[in-house]
Design a protein around this motif. Structure first.
Motif, PDB file in Angstrom:
ATOM      1  N   ASN A 186       0.911  -1.143  -0.268  1.00 19.83           N
ATOM      2  CA  ASN A 186       0.209  -0.019   0.314  1.00 19.83           C
ATOM      3  C   ASN A 186       1.100   1.561  -0.307  1.00 19.83           C
ATOM      4  OD1 ASN A 186      -2.450  -1.501  -0.073  1.00 19.83           O
ATOM      5  ND2 ASN A 186      -2.811  -1.644   2.289  1.00 19.83           N
ATOM      6  N   ASN A 187       2.026   0.943   0.490  1.00 20.26           N
ATOM      7  CA  ASN A 187       2.763   2.366   0.946  1.00 20.26           C
ATOM      8  C   ASN A 187       3.632   2.539  -0.954  1.00 20.26           C
ATOM      9  OD1 ASN A 187       2.466   3.059   2.851  1.00 20.26           O
ATOM     10  ND2 ASN A 187       4.216   1.647   4.057  1.00 20.26           N
ATOM     11  N   LEU A 188       3.665   1.423  -1.487  1.00 17.66           N
ATOM     12  CA  LEU A 188       4.279   1.684  -2.496  1.00 17.66           C
ATOM     13  C   LEU A 188       3.895   2.330  -3.671  1.00 17.66           C
ATOM     14  CD1 LEU A 188       6.927  -1.553  -3.647  1.00 17.66           C
ATOM     15  CD2 LEU A 188       7.253   0.805  -3.038  1.00 17.66           C
ATOM     16  N   ILE A 189       2.142   1.589  -3.557  1.00 17.27           N
ATOM     17  CA  ILE A 189       0.671   2.284  -3.965  1.00 17.27           C
ATOM     18  C   ILE A 189       0.525   3.670  -4.059  1.00 17.27           C
ATOM     19  CG2 ILE A 189      -1.721   2.117  -4.648  1.00 17.27           C
ATOM     20  CD1 ILE A 189      -1.334  -1.024  -4.309  1.00 17.27           C
ATOM     21  N   GLN A 190       0.822   4.201  -2.532  1.00 18.41           N
ATOM     22  CA  GLN A 190       0.816   5.693  -2.498  1.00 18.41           C
ATOM     23  C   GLN A 190       1.592   6.406  -3.995  1.00 18.41           C
ATOM     24  OE1 GLN A 190      -1.814   7.487  -0.731  1.00 18.41           O
ATOM     25  NE2 GLN A 190      -2.329   5.803  -0.853  1.00 18.41           N
ATOM     26  N   LYS A 191       3.324   5.596  -3.309  1.00 18.05           N
ATOM     27  CA  LYS A 191       4.162   6.013  -4.160  1.00 18.05           C
ATOM     28  C   LYS A 191       4.072   6.273  -5.214  1.00 18.05           C
ATOM     29  CE  LYS A 191       9.063   5.381  -4.231  1.00 18.05           C
ATOM     30  NZ  LYS A 191      10.755   4.376  -3.859  1.00 18.05           N
ATOM     31  N   TYR A 192       3.702   5.251  -5.825  1.00 14.78           N
ATOM     32  CA  TYR A 192       3.941   5.226  -7.417  1.00 14.78           C
ATOM     33  C   TYR A 192       2.546   5.112  -8.026  1.00 14.78           C
ATOM     34  CZ  TYR A 192       8.935   3.349  -6.789  1.00 14.78           C
ATOM     35  OH  TYR A 192       9.819   3.069  -6.532  1.00 14.78           O
ATOM     36  N   GLY A 193       1.555   5.355  -7.624  1.00 13.70           N
ATOM     37  CA  GLY A 193      -0.028   5.225  -7.444  1.00 13.70           C
ATOM     38  C   GLY A 193      -0.036   7.100  -8.275  1.00 13.70           C
ATOM     39  N   GLU A 194      -1.703   6.752  -8.734  1.00 14.76           N
ATOM     40  CA  GLU A 194      -2.158   7.713  -9.311  1.00 14.76           C
ATOM     41  C   GLU A 194      -3.484   7.850  -9.147  1.00 14.76           C
ATOM     42  OE1 GLU A 194      -2.792   6.149 -14.005  1.00 14.76           O
ATOM     43  OE2 GLU A 194      -1.343   7.264 -13.373  1.00 14.76           O
ATOM     44  N   GLU A 195      -4.071   9.008  -8.583  1.00 13.28           N
ATOM     45  CA  GLU A 195      -5.902   8.687  -9.319  1.00 13.28           C
ATOM     46  C   GLU A 195      -6.713   8.020  -9.835  1.00 13.28           C
ATOM     47  OE1 GLU A 195      -7.936  12.965  -8.316  1.00 13.28           O
ATOM     48  OE2 GLU A 195      -6.645  13.217  -5.957  1.00 13.28           O
ATOM     49  N   ILE A 196      -7.496   7.130  -9.447  1.00 16.69           N
ATOM     50  CA  ILE A 196      -8.434   6.621 -10.488  1.00 16.69           C
ATOM     51  C   ILE A 196      -9.395   7.119  -9.934  1.00 16.69           C
ATOM     52  CG2 ILE A 196      -9.516   4.282 -10.642  1.00 16.69           C
ATOM     53  CD1 ILE A 196      -6.078   2.987 -10.416  1.00 16.69           C
ATOM     54  N   THR A 197     -10.968   7.178 -10.624  1.00 19.41           N
ATOM     55  CA  THR A 197     -11.969   7.622 -10.638  1.00 19.41           C
ATOM     56  C   THR A 197     -12.832   6.473 -10.795  1.00 19.41           C
ATOM     57  OG1 THR A 197     -11.547   9.510 -10.920  1.00 19.41           O
ATOM     58  CG2 THR A 197     -14.034   8.799 -11.172  1.00 19.41           C
ATOM     59  N   ASP A 198     -13.946   5.462 -10.309  1.00 15.95           N
ATOM     60  CA  ASP A 198     -14.576   5.077 -10.291  1.00 15.95           C
ATOM     61  C   ASP A 198     -15.798   5.272 -10.821  1.00 15.95           C
ATOM     62  OD1 ASP A 198     -16.605   5.300  -8.559  1.00 15.95           O
ATOM     63  OD2 ASP A 198     -15.697   4.380  -6.815  1.00 15.95           O
ATOM     64  N   GLU A 199     -16.654   4.151 -11.556  1.00 16.29           N
ATOM     65  CA  GLU A 199     -18.089   4.127 -12.258  1.00 16.29           C
ATOM     66  C   GLU A 199     -18.988   5.577 -11.797  1.00 16.29           C
ATOM     67  OE1 GLU A 199     -18.784   0.677 -10.282  1.00 16.29           O
ATOM     68  OE2 GLU A 199     -16.912   1.548 -12.027  1.00 16.29           O
ATOM     69  N   ARG A 200     -18.608   5.263  -9.940  1.00 21.39           N
ATOM     70  CA  ARG A 200     -19.674   5.984  -9.672  1.00 21.39           C
ATOM     71  C   ARG A 200     -19.472   7.749  -8.909  1.00 21.39           C
ATOM     72  NH1 ARG A 200     -20.588   1.990  -4.695  1.00 21.39           N
ATOM     73  NH2 ARG A 200     -22.344   0.033  -6.469  1.00 21.39           N
ATOM     74  N   GLY A 201     -17.963   7.666  -9.258  1.00 18.92           N
ATOM     75  CA  GLY A 201     -17.183   8.862  -9.554  1.00 18.92           C
ATOM     76  C   GLY A 201     -16.910   8.968  -7.980  1.00 18.92           C
ATOM     77  N   ASN A 202     -16.349   8.097  -7.831  1.00 19.94           N
ATOM     78  CA  ASN A 202     -15.118   8.384  -6.498  1.00 19.94           C
ATOM     79  C   ASN A 202     -13.807   7.629  -6.681  1.00 19.94           C
ATOM     80  OD1 ASN A 202     -17.395   7.761  -4.443  1.00 19.94           O
ATOM     81  ND2 ASN A 202     -17.529   5.991  -4.746  1.00 19.94           N
ATOM     82  N   THR A 203     -12.687   8.666  -5.591  1.00 25.15           N
ATOM     83  CA  THR A 203     -10.867   8.454  -6.429  1.00 25.15           C
ATOM     84  C   THR A 203     -10.956   7.431  -5.274  1.00 25.15           C
ATOM     85  OG1 THR A 203     -10.746  10.288  -5.508  1.00 25.15           O
ATOM     86  CG2 THR A 203     -11.579  10.794  -7.902  1.00 25.15           C
ATOM     87  N   THR A 204      -9.806   6.939  -6.138  1.00 27.95           N
ATOM     88  CA  THR A 204      -8.998   5.851  -4.862  1.00 27.95           C
ATOM     89  C   THR A 204      -7.836   6.629  -5.457  1.00 27.95           C
ATOM     90  OG1 THR A 204      -8.844   4.378  -5.557  1.00 27.95           O
ATOM     91  CG2 THR A 204     -10.564   3.886  -3.707  1.00 27.95           C
TER      92      THR A 204
END
Length: 123
Positions: free
Chosen positions: A50-68
């Motif tokens: 999860n720490n690496l996902i935070q480091k290398y990840g990007e915002e992803i928006t689902d079909e409901r408009g929620n971002t992770t």
């Protein structure tokens, strides 16, 4: 049954157990117990991932408009993420998993479900 498994194997097994958890029978009980054991064993691995996902990840928006924050295979940073994760994927742990006889699955699991958690059954 005691088994030595890699973190990557346990993470895959954990994901495949999720659909079985809703069973209200012996299989559901054993699936829940194995899910807990695998989840606890993977605590540090998941935190690191999860720490690496935070480091290398990007915002992803689902079909409901929620971002992770997530990382996609086609991301330019995916290679770096994978390279840092590789040694942790290969680390092994000994875990004590519960098994059940194949006949317990008759009438309880579909063929697809049985194949997904085949490691949980014995002759």
């Amino acid at each position: 049954m005691k088994k030595t498994l890699k973190n990557s194997q346990m993470a895959e097994m954990l994901a495949k157990l999720r659909p079985i958890l809703s069973h209200r029978d012996k299989i559901g009980y054993i699936a829940a117990r194995n899910y807990r054991i695998l989840g606890e064993t993977l605590t540090e691995y998941e935190t690191f991932r999860n720490n690496l996902i935070q480091k290398y990840g990007e915002e992803i928006t689902d079909e409901r408009g929620n971002t992770t924050i997530g990382i996609k295979v086609d991301s330019p940073k995916f290679k770096e993420f994978s390279a840092e994760m590789a040694p942790f994927n290969e680390m092994e742990h000994e875990v004590e998993l519960m098994t059940v006889k194949y006949e317990e699955a008759i009438g309880s699991l579909t063929g697809e479900e049985l194949l997904a958690v085949d490691w949980m059954f014995e002759d």
